[in-house]
Structures are given as C-alpha cells and as structure tokens.
Design an enzyme around this catalytic site. Structure first.
Site, PDB file in Angstrom:
ATOM      1  N   LYS A 112      -8.225   7.327   2.069  1.00 18.86           N
ATOM      2  CA  LYS A 112      -8.406   6.033   2.722  1.00 18.86           C
ATOM      3  C   LYS A 112      -9.365   6.125   3.912  1.00 18.86           C
ATOM      4  O   LYS A 112     -10.008   5.162   4.286  1.00 18.86           O
ATOM      5  CB  LYS A 112      -7.059   5.478   3.209  1.00 18.86           C
ATOM      6  CG  LYS A 112      -5.978   5.336   2.148  1.00 18.86           C
ATOM      7  CD  LYS A 112      -6.369   4.368   1.052  1.00 18.86           C
ATOM      8  CE  LYS A 112      -5.192   3.940   0.182  1.00 18.86           C
ATOM      9  NZ  LYS A 112      -4.646   5.013  -0.659  1.00 18.86           N
TER      10      LYS A 112
HETATM   11  C1  LIG Z   1      -4.150   4.979  -1.938  1.00 21.30           C
HETATM   12  C2  LIG Z   1      -3.998   6.273  -2.617  1.00 21.30           C
HETATM   13  C3  LIG Z   1      -4.139   6.391  -4.012  1.00 21.30           C
HETATM   14  C4  LIG Z   1      -4.391   5.204  -4.900  1.00 21.30           C
HETATM   15  O1  LIG Z   1      -5.662   4.641  -4.697  1.00 21.30           O
HETATM   16  P1  LIG Z   1      -5.983   3.155  -5.180  1.00 21.30           P
HETATM   17  O2  LIG Z   1      -7.337   2.873  -4.681  1.00 21.30           O
HETATM   18  O3  LIG Z   1      -4.934   2.297  -4.559  1.00 21.30           O
HETATM   19  O4  LIG Z   1      -5.882   3.164  -6.662  1.00 21.30           O
HETATM   20  C5  LIG Z   1      -4.045   7.644  -4.583  1.00 21.30           C
HETATM   21  N1  LIG Z   1      -3.785   8.728  -3.824  1.00 21.30           N
HETATM   22  C6  LIG Z   1      -3.633   8.644  -2.486  1.00 21.30           C
HETATM   23  C7  LIG Z   1      -3.325   9.885  -1.728  1.00 21.30           C
HETATM   24  C8  LIG Z   1      -3.750   7.431  -1.840  1.00 21.30           C
HETATM   25  O5  LIG Z   1      -3.600   7.363  -0.515  1.00 21.30           O
END
Ligand SMILES: *Cc1c(COP(=O)(O)O)cnc(C)c1O
Length: 495
Positions: A112
């Site tokens: 993120k």
């Molecule tokens: C948010 C997240 C995901 C999923 O990603 P999306 O974009 O919501 O599909 C997978 N792994 C981690 C560690 C995340 O923080």
C-alpha cells in the site's frame, strides 16, 4: 493527449484527473475510469535504463494529464525517497522464474505504501489546482494495511484530516499496533464491530450522503478517499508493473518482447487491475493470475461468470485479502461490458440488492487474460515452509497465497512462461503466521520475540516500521458499532 475520467455508472460525468483524485468516488457512486488507457510512449528498452522515479514519471504523466511536469515530478520525488529502505524502491528478486516483485520496502512494509506515499502529494496538488479551500477529510476503510499506509502518508499534512475504520477483530496484532500508535493531530483510528466489507460499505454510504456533505461544506470540509477506489491509488500502482518488466530486461532475464505472467494476491482487485492497465499500455504481460485465499469469491467468478458474495466471511492468516466485495472489479466489469456504464450499473444494483450478479457470455470471453485460483490455509502455510527450506527465503502469508496459486496454475496448465509473483507484504508484518508455518514451536513466543527469531532465520534486518512500534504508546482506542460510523465521523469533525 488529454485523458478524462468517466464514472462506471453513468455516461454524463467527465472530469480531469485532478478532480477525480479529489472526489475519490463519482457522485453516482461509480468509480472513475480513464476514458481510454494510454500507450507507453517510451520503449521498454529505454525504460529499462531508468530509475523507479523516472519510470513513475513516464507512466503517470500519461494518465494524470492535467498535472504539469513540475507538479508531477515534485510529487514523485517527495514520495519515493528514503522512506523506502532500498533505492530500487521495488526490487525484483530471485535468480530464475518465478521471480518476486517486492513491494514492501516502504514506511509501513506493505505494498500500500507504493501508492499511499504519493497520494497525499497528488491530492494537495489537485486541491491547489482546483482552488479548493476546504479541508480534505480522508475517509478510509481498511483490512489492515491501507489504514496504516494512509495514516503515515497523511499524518500532519496541512489541510487534511484522516479517519480510518478497521475491523476490530479482523487484522493482525502488528497491523493493529501500527495503526493505534499513529501520531499526528489530524489522525483518527476507529475499530468497528464488523468485518472489512462492513467498514467499506459504511464508508461508501458516508460518501454518498448528501446531507452530510452539506453539513461538512458548511464547516469547511469535504471528503475524499484513500482507498483503491481512488484513481490516485491505481495509477501509481501501474508503475511497478512497467518497472518490473524493465528490470527483468535490464538483467537479461528476458528478451525484448518476451511475455511474462504475473501472479497477484488479491483482495479488493486494485493491484491486479493495475497490472491489467500496464498490459494495456503495452507491457508484454500474458496471463494475470488472480490469487485468492479462502474468501474465494473471485476464483468462483472467474470460473463461473457469477459474482456471489452470499457466503460466510472467513478470517484467514492473510487478513488484507479477507474481502467479499472486491470494489475495483467494477472497473473491469465496466470495461468487459464494452465500457458500458448502463450495463455495469445494472449489475452493481444486482450486487447490492441480491449480493450477486451474472455476466454475459460475451463479457466472459473478455476475461481471457485472467486466470483465477485460491489457496487454503494449509497450502499457504506449506508454501512458506517449502520456500524457506529450499532457498532460505521467507515470504509473508499474502505472497504465500500467490505462490501456492502459482503452483496450482503450473500444474493445471504446464505453462512455462517466466513469471513474477507480486510480493505484497514483509513477513515481519505477519510474523506469527509466518513463523508457525515454518515451525510450530514458535507459537509459544510473544509477538516481539517472534520478530527477533524471524530476524535470525531470515537474515533480513528487522524493518524500522516494526522497531518503531515495539514501545510506542497507544494513542487511539476508539471502538464503534458498524451503524455508528456517521455519528463517529461527526463527533471527530465537531459537526
Ligand atoms: C491490500 C493487500 C492485498 C490485496 O490487494 P488488493 O489491491 O486489495 O487486491 C494483498 N496483500 C497485502 C499484503 C495487502 O496489504
């Protein structure tokens, strides 16, 4: 060429990139999508000689066409700096396929950070460009990682406040500790009695609450979103797919034009959608492999053409993927419906009324770039142990879901195309699940003793993000019911 943004739910909206970022969600509840996906205007060979920041500019300038070169470059420089623990920002590791694209080298050690390091800068720039004087209130639902990354990005950013809702019993202990210790006078963190979907639905409801918007405006506030429904999250994520391909070229792991597959551990469908956009910009990506955990609503969707959220919500060891309503899928649905807002809106009405929808056969054919599968808890733990024993490489639980699905994919298809597994979090963030997967004996240790053991076995230094929270005081202890989110927001804003 100027790119405008349309809503996935009605034909009449068309806004500039900066307006789409400011608003987050369209007035009709739809998501903003670019009216077309721009093609890269530099060759991948040229891009392979560039830094992450340079590639970021080359990709983002094509989408965010109302930002000036100087504005965009300033945002990029401020975002991708020493907050990351490697100059490469998003390294591709591994000596042979499958490679790992490590997206967890930012401030909060999950992927993120890739988008949320830059979103606050894009948003402040967008506010200036559009002469917005209101304070911007970022309202965010999190399954654990977005919350902390958004808090870190917006903390003490002038002209903003950030309110994060997370499922009280649905995040890892480290994730919770990271959020509730967040500093900054403009930060608010709330645990709700409910799951991530409740938090996300609650936030979406607040966004489309006209009365609330008027009350806020009267006090000089307006909402925006740091969730991946914001196009300002999606565009920066396209960058690392381009950069991953460029790195493989640069290291001679692949030949010019050679196709690769990518495997993406998926929840809200934002990350993999960015990969799809990269493919459409001209990156030679063949299959986009969508990996789910036991909440396998997407796997079922890809195999049957029916999206059905009517099922039990399962708490897994990959909590950031514990999601039954994958918001960003709407952008794909809109597209495979031939960019039809009308058709998409019809399906979204069905989703909120019945909890399900069916796509047509023509739409199904348009999904040929995707392959979906899922990994059980057992398979996830096994692959963590297997990789550790084979290479001494420790992956987190989300990445493990992807690695396990990749194994199923190759068994299914015998496809030998070189593949990149998208690695979305540091194993330190999910230390307990990771360590007990490697050896059950670790379960007896405390959270922070586990961290020290992980350091010993992985030879990877404990990241700052973890050191910081060892002794940090809890600064947020707000809990609310899922139907009290509006009241809570109003209290925080004093309206
Ligand atoms: C948010 C997240 C995901 C999923 O990603 P999306 O974009 O919501 O599909 C997978 N792994 C981690 C560690 C995340 O923080």
């Amino acid at each position: 060429m100027e790119i405008l943004y349309k809503s996935t739910r009605s034909e009449d909206t068309e806004v500039k990139a900066s307006e789409a970022i400011l608003k987050g969600l369209a007035n009709d509840g739809g998501l903003f999508v670019p009216e077309s996906i721009p093609a890269l205007d530099k060759s991948l060979e040229e891009l392979s000689t560039m830094t992450y920041q340079e590639v970021a500019y080359e990709v983002m300038k094509l989408f965010l066409t109302d930002f000036t070169e100087e504005e965009l470059k300033t945002c990029i420089t401020r975002a991708y700096d020493s907050k990351f623990d490697t100059e490469v920002i998003a390294p591709v590791t591994g000596k042979e396929s499958p490679y790992f694209l490590e997206l967890y080298h930012g401030a909060t050690i999950a992927f993120k950070d890739m988008a949320l390091s830059i979103l606050p800068h894009l948003m402040i720039t967008a506010a200036k460009k559009n002469h917005v004087d209101n304070d911007i209130v970022i309202l965010t639902a999190t399954s654990g990682d977005t919350g902390k990354a958004a808090l870190a990005g917006f903390a003490d950013v002038k002209g903003t406040k950030i309110i994060v809702f997370y499922p009280k019993n649905g995040v890892s202990p480290i994730q919770e500790k990271q959020m509730v210790t967040q500093k900054g006078d403009n930060t608010y963190v709330v645990g709700i009695h409910g799951n991530f979907d409740d938090a996300q639905t609650g936030v979406k409801t607040l966004f489309s609450d006209k009365e609330l918007a008027d009350e806020m405006a009267a006090k000089g506030y307006q909402f925006s979103s740091a969730n991946s429904i914001n196009i300002g999250r999606l565009v920066p994520q396209v960058v690392y797919y381009v950069y991953a391909y460029a790195q493989l070229l640069q290291k001679n792991e692949i030949q010019k034009g050679e196709k690769i597959n990518v495997v993406v551990p998926t929840g809200n469908f934002g990350n993999i959608l960015a990969g799809f956009y990269a493919k459409n910009m001209g990156v030679p990506i063949d299959k986009l492999i969508c990996a789910s955990n036991d909440n396998k609503v997407l796997y079922d969707f890809f195999s049957t053409g029916t999206y059905d959220r009517n099922r039990e919500f399962v708490l897994t060891t990959s909590p950031s993927m514990d999601i039954l309503i994958s918001s960003n899928l709407e952008r794909l649905i809109y597209r495979i419906a031939g960019n039809s807002a009308e058709k998409n809106a019809e399906l979204m009405v069905s989703l909120s009324a019945k909890g399900s929808y069916d796509i047509t056969d023509t739409m199904k054919k348009e999904l040929k770039d995707f392959y979906g599968n899922y990994a059980t808890e057992k398979e996830t733990a096994e692959i963590i142990q297997e990789l550790y024993q084979k290479d001494g490489y420790v992956i987190d639980t989300h990445t493990a879901v992807a690695a396990a699905v990749y194994k199923k994919y190759t068994a299914d298809t015998k496809d030998t195309t070189k593949t990149v597994i998208v690695s979305t979090a540091s194993p330190y963030k999910f230390g307990r699940s990771v360590m007990t997967a490697i050896n059950g004996k670790y379960d007896a240790l405390s959270d922070f003793d586990l961290i020290d053991e992980l350091e010993k076995i992985s030879n990877v230094k404990v990241p700052n993000a973890i050191e910081e929270i060892r002794k940090a005081p809890v600064l947020h202890n707000h809990i609310c019911e899922k139907d009290q989110m509006k009241k809570t927001v109003k209290e925080f804003l004093n309206i």
